[in-house]
Design a protein around this motif. Sequence first.
Motif, PDB file in Angstrom:
ATOM      1  N   LEU A  42       0.826  -1.206   0.000  1.00  0.00           N
ATOM      2  CA  LEU A  42       0.000   0.000   0.000  1.00  0.00           C
ATOM      3  C   LEU A  42       0.861   1.257   0.000  1.00  0.00           C
ATOM      4  CD1 LEU A  42      -2.468  -1.051   2.852  1.00  0.00           C
ATOM      5  CD2 LEU A  42      -2.947  -1.160   0.390  1.00  0.00           C
ATOM      6  N   ALA A  98      -3.680   0.664  -3.223  1.00  0.00           N
ATOM      7  CA  ALA A  98      -3.091  -0.668  -3.329  1.00  0.00           C
ATOM      8  C   ALA A  98      -2.249  -0.727  -4.595  1.00  0.00           C
ATOM      9  CB  ALA A  98      -4.185  -1.731  -3.370  1.00  0.00           C
ATOM     10  N   GLU A 130      -7.786  -5.796   1.038  1.00  0.00           N
ATOM     11  CA  GLU A 130      -7.661  -4.441   0.482  1.00  0.00           C
ATOM     12  C   GLU A 130      -8.852  -3.564   0.872  1.00  0.00           C
ATOM     13  OE1 GLU A 130      -7.582  -2.207  -3.866  1.00  0.00           O
ATOM     14  OE2 GLU A 130      -6.947  -4.315  -3.726  1.00  0.00           O
TER      15      GLU A 130
END
Length: 342
Positions: free
Chosen positions: A196, A210, A303
């Motif tokens: 990230l 991401a 995510e």
Amino acid sequence: MRIMRSKELPKELRDRIVARHRSGQGYKRISAALKVPKSTVASIILKWKKFGTTRTLPRPGRPAKLSNRGRRALVREVKKNPKITVAELQRCSREMGESSTKSTITAALHQSGLYGRVARRKPLLSARHMKARIEFAKKNMKDSQTMSNKILWSDETKIELFGVNSKRYVWRKPGTAHHLPNTIPTVKHGGGSIMLWGCFSAAGTGRLVAIEGKMNAAKYRDILEENLFQSAQDLRLGRRFTFQQDNDPKHTAKITKEWLRNNSVTVLDWPSQSPDLNPIEHLWRDLKMAVHQRSPSNLTELERICKEEWQRIPKSRCEKLVASFPRRLMAVLAQKGASTQY
């Protein structure tokens, strides 16, 4: 003939000493009459006055299995090498002629204020790194409080789906976790499931992105293109903010520098190997704890949860972390450029 000194006098003799004392006889006279050293007479009478008895009282505990000399030797070994194991200390103890159990060695170290703790992982700092950190701290100390509120802090991190970091124990005293012998040198990015990029300021969290595939300079430039100014706008930093990034090769690559220069971005001159100066490291820790409490079952869910939890980080937390920047600089100076507790 004088009575030979022994571990304990018979109780009947102790009673006679107290009886003569109660009748008004002095220590010297009692000693001569009963053939007992005057110091022993004084000790028995003092015990009788304090406890009201001449009986043998329970001892405070078992005699130490490890001598003071042996304990001091073990402490010296630990101070020379805080990462030494108890098994290795056992071998040292046997070589000194005092074979001890692991529990005995541990208890002896506890008596000296040394406790087994997980070693902190800290960047490996060279003399050049420490010099640069000192110069950075001195340069920015004066205006650190006002400038820190106009900084957009950034970094990358990796979050594991089911991650357990390896641990190493060291013997140390409280308050010495960040001392160089008590830490484990690391290099940046140790592995994980997703990578990230994120940023934040005193006003709150900015974008969290991401990164697909392997990160390179071109991909990093694209992340900045799509997220840097939008984050600054969302956080109401205006155009005259300062951008913070570390000295990762992707950040210092030619195409990255050109993009930053062409877009008139002021970049904070950052010392290498200095994550302890960047308050975003604490946000990453907050994020990972919150994410793992929700136990994501796959990468897509990981995510999504990361982005949700990033947005939930309160502004007050961000303000508090940014406000710590002056203290971080002072800590670097106090440590003469070495790693700090942050």
